[in-house]
Design a protein around this motif. Structure first.
Motif, mmCIF file in Angstrom:
data_model
loop_
_atom_site.group_PDB
_atom_site.id
_atom_site.type_symbol
_atom_site.label_atom_id
_atom_site.label_comp_id
_atom_site.label_asym_id
_atom_site.label_seq_id
_atom_site.Cartn_x
_atom_site.Cartn_y
_atom_site.Cartn_z
ATOM 1 N N LEU A 1 45.660 39.264 -21.497
ATOM 2 C CA LEU A 1 47.413 39.333 -21.736
ATOM 3 C C LEU A 1 47.474 38.018 -22.193
ATOM 4 O O LEU A 1 46.658 36.870 -22.618
ATOM 5 C CB LEU A 1 47.650 39.328 -19.942
ATOM 6 C CG LEU A 1 47.279 40.270 -18.942
ATOM 7 C CD1 LEU A 1 46.699 40.059 -17.562
ATOM 8 C CD2 LEU A 1 48.826 41.322 -19.224
ATOM 9 N N SER A 2 48.829 37.605 -21.981
ATOM 10 C CA SER A 2 49.758 36.720 -22.469
ATOM 11 C C SER A 2 50.791 36.311 -22.281
ATOM 12 O O SER A 2 51.072 37.196 -21.946
ATOM 13 C CB SER A 2 49.873 36.544 -24.529
ATOM 14 O OG SER A 2 50.454 35.637 -24.748
ATOM 15 N N PHE A 3 51.260 35.500 -21.862
ATOM 16 C CA PHE A 3 52.758 35.512 -21.094
ATOM 17 C C PHE A 3 53.768 34.248 -21.778
ATOM 18 O O PHE A 3 54.532 33.660 -21.740
ATOM 19 C CB PHE A 3 52.698 35.086 -19.944
ATOM 20 C CG PHE A 3 51.957 36.332 -18.904
ATOM 21 C CD1 PHE A 3 52.935 36.576 -19.191
ATOM 22 C CD2 PHE A 3 51.086 36.462 -18.178
ATOM 23 C CE1 PHE A 3 52.743 38.240 -17.989
ATOM 24 C CE2 PHE A 3 50.257 36.917 -17.584
ATOM 25 C CZ PHE A 3 51.241 38.246 -17.425
ATOM 26 N N SER A 4 52.420 33.177 -22.960
ATOM 27 C CA SER A 4 53.454 31.953 -23.187
ATOM 28 C C SER A 4 54.264 32.306 -24.673
ATOM 29 O O SER A 4 55.441 32.092 -24.690
ATOM 30 C CB SER A 4 52.856 30.791 -24.342
ATOM 31 O OG SER A 4 52.398 31.432 -25.084
ATOM 32 N N GLY A 5 54.653 34.149 -24.805
ATOM 33 C CA GLY A 5 55.716 34.169 -25.844
ATOM 34 C C GLY A 5 56.420 34.644 -25.251
ATOM 35 O O GLY A 5 57.570 34.583 -25.947
ATOM 36 N N LEU A 6 56.230 35.080 -24.006
ATOM 37 C CA LEU A 6 57.695 35.751 -23.591
ATOM 38 C C LEU A 6 58.785 34.629 -22.691
ATOM 39 O O LEU A 6 59.492 35.026 -22.923
ATOM 40 C CB LEU A 6 57.476 36.809 -21.675
ATOM 41 C CG LEU A 6 57.832 37.326 -20.927
ATOM 42 C CD1 LEU A 6 58.808 38.090 -21.757
ATOM 43 C CD2 LEU A 6 57.434 38.120 -20.733
ATOM 44 N N LYS A 7 57.975 33.521 -22.682
ATOM 45 C CA LYS A 7 58.731 31.867 -22.138
ATOM 46 C C LYS A 7 59.636 31.394 -23.109
ATOM 47 O O LYS A 7 60.418 31.357 -23.016
ATOM 48 C CB LYS A 7 58.037 31.501 -21.375
ATOM 49 C CG LYS A 7 57.990 29.925 -21.593
ATOM 50 C CD LYS A 7 57.132 28.933 -21.191
ATOM 51 C CE LYS A 7 56.049 28.857 -22.717
ATOM 52 N NZ LYS A 7 54.757 28.178 -22.531
ATOM 53 N N THR A 8 58.845 31.122 -24.751
ATOM 54 C CA THR A 8 59.721 30.827 -25.172
ATOM 55 C C THR A 8 60.531 32.289 -26.343
ATOM 56 O O THR A 8 62.258 31.810 -26.209
ATOM 57 C CB THR A 8 58.225 31.339 -27.016
ATOM 58 O OG1 THR A 8 57.386 30.470 -26.293
ATOM 59 C CG2 THR A 8 58.812 30.508 -28.406
ATOM 60 N N ALA B 1 65.043 40.801 -16.498
ATOM 61 C CA ALA B 1 64.399 40.868 -17.985
ATOM 62 C C ALA B 1 62.887 40.052 -17.662
ATOM 63 O O ALA B 1 62.619 41.214 -18.740
ATOM 64 C CB ALA B 1 65.496 40.562 -19.012
ATOM 65 N N PHE B 2 63.234 39.489 -17.987
ATOM 66 C CA PHE B 2 61.822 38.259 -17.519
ATOM 67 C C PHE B 2 61.160 39.366 -17.184
ATOM 68 O O PHE B 2 59.953 39.569 -17.191
ATOM 69 C CB PHE B 2 62.356 36.862 -17.255
ATOM 70 C CG PHE B 2 60.534 36.121 -17.411
ATOM 71 C CD1 PHE B 2 59.894 35.292 -18.073
ATOM 72 C CD2 PHE B 2 60.707 35.829 -16.088
ATOM 73 C CE1 PHE B 2 58.916 35.020 -17.635
ATOM 74 C CE2 PHE B 2 59.395 35.671 -15.580
ATOM 75 C CZ PHE B 2 58.239 35.398 -16.776
ATOM 76 N N GLN B 3 61.523 39.302 -15.491
ATOM 77 C CA GLN B 3 60.325 39.888 -14.489
ATOM 78 C C GLN B 3 59.782 41.213 -15.157
ATOM 79 O O GLN B 3 58.532 41.538 -14.649
ATOM 80 C CB GLN B 3 61.042 39.390 -13.284
ATOM 81 C CG GLN B 3 60.231 40.171 -12.282
ATOM 82 C CD GLN B 3 60.846 40.068 -11.129
ATOM 83 O OE1 GLN B 3 60.553 38.630 -10.296
ATOM 84 N NE2 GLN B 3 60.890 41.188 -9.916
ATOM 85 N N GLY B 4 60.727 42.002 -15.305
ATOM 86 C CA GLY B 4 60.599 42.638 -16.231
ATOM 87 C C GLY B 4 59.083 43.694 -16.871
ATOM 88 O O GLY B 4 58.409 44.269 -16.597
#
Ligand code: KG4
Ligand code: ZN
Length: 351
Positions: A216-223, A247-250
């Motif tokens: 998994l990876s979440f830093s790109g979504l934060k960016t 949108a973010f949470q989804g």
């Protein structure tokens, strides 16, 4: 056997008295959230000092609420890894002192193994959950996000199937909330705002789509959220803010559920555990329940008090070794890393 469990690995000072069959006699948690809130995240030095102030009173409160003295306790379990070294040291030194002065056995517990013990705890005299093992666990907190296959509650029987390569899911919620000026911890705030938002308005893409990977990876979504704010400015009205949170949470939940269900398919198990602070998320709970029901899987999502950091899970995980006669004694050592298997490559690469 009654076991005293002590937990100080991050920003909760916690202690509990638990019977070795999982019955929780007391469970005291002192949260440091308000101490760290002005900084938007946990400040390690402040955490250690606050543990120092509170650890002994929290242990005393746990004994008082259980209505027992140390003479009734058969062993001590303490979180010794992973976590902030200074914070862990406070709990370990206190546990050593108690065990040594009372001649009690002492075991060091891996905090992640503690989280995986959540399904075995019960707060009342209800019968224990029937045969939870083996299960696939999604551990989602502010510090950790990983999928495990659990065959027994001991380190050698827990296999990592995939984990985040960068931020933990809760950390991503906290960072996005900080970008939006919403306060700390961000998860519950984003959860609340997302309920009234439309997840289709802001086009964010789901991270780590490759089907052959359980990472998994979440830093790109934060960016992506940061770029969206740079381009459009901070959401001016509530509606836009809610849509962005939805949108973010989804997308976070899309990624978590896709990997969880793929892991369950590969492992061929019928029981699924979701634990850690993010397991409190309403959308995650609802969508996981629906997905598991469709597939005939048993889903265990423990009550929030069992999911977030607590001393009861540490006491129970430690009790399995104490009952077997094990004693780490003075050899209990603090380590910032988990002893569980780690397979995920940190950083970039093929997703
Ligand atoms: O397990 P936990 O209490 O502490 C550790 O990190 O070990 O988890 C805290 C994390 C925070 O990042 C917080 O934002 C997140 O769990 N969290 C949530 C929700 N409640 C707490 N994230 C999403 N939705 C929630 N309702
Ligand atoms: Zn934790």
């Amino acid at each position: 056997m009654l076991v005293l469990g002590i937990e100080t690995s991050c920003d909760e000072t916690a202690a509990a008295v638990v019977r070795s069959d999982g019955l929780v006699l007391s469970d005291v948690v002192h949260s440091q959230v308000s101490l760290h809130a002005p900084y938007g995240g946990v400040v390690p030095e402040l955490a250690s000092r606050d543990h120092l102030r509170n650890a002994a009173p929290v242990v005393q409160a746990a004994l008082d609420r259980a209505g027992v003295g140390l003479d009734a306790v058969g062993g001590v379990a303490v979180t010794c890894r992973p976590g902030l070294s200074g914070a862990l040291l406070v709990g370990v030194q206190l546990a050593r002192g108690i065990a040594w002065s009372r001649g009690l056995p002492l075991v060091g517990v891996d905090h992640l193994l503690g989280h995986l013990a959540a399904p075995f705890l019960r707060w009342d005299d209800a019968p224990p959950l029937a045969d939870p093992l083996p299960f696939v666990a999604l551990l989602v907190s502010g510090g950790h996000t990983a999928l495990y296959r659990v065959d027994a509650l001991e380190a050698a029987q827990v296999h990592e199937l995939g984990a985040t390569r960068d931020d933990a899911a809760g950390e991503a919620f906290d960072k996005v909330a900080k970008l939006l000026g919403l306060g700390y911890p961000g998860g519950p705030i984003v959860d609340r705002l997302a309920r009234e938002g439309d997840p289709a308005v802001v086009p964010l893409t789901r991270p780590m789509r490759a089907r052959d990977s359980l990472e998994l990876s979440f830093s790109g979504l934060k960016t992506q959220v940061a770029r969206w704010i740079e381009a459009d400015g901070l959401p001016g009205d509530d509606r836009r803010l809610r849509d962005l949170c939805a949108a973010f949470q989804g997308r976070v939940i899309d990624a978590l559920l896709a990997k969880l269900l793929e892991a369950v398919r590969r492992e061929g198990v019928r029981t699924v555990l979701i634990a850690g602070g993010v397991a409190a998320n309403r959308e995650l709970r609802a969508r996981a329940a629906a997905a598991c029901e469709r597939r005939g899987l048993r889903l265990i999502v423990p009550a929030p008090r069992a999911c977030t950091d607590n001393g009861a899970m540490i006491a129970y995980a430690g009790s399995l070794r104490l009952v077997a006669g094990e004693d780490d004694g003075a050899a209990v050592a603090v380590n910032p890393r988990t002893c569980l298997e780690r397979r995920t490559r940190k950083g970039g690469g093929r997703r």
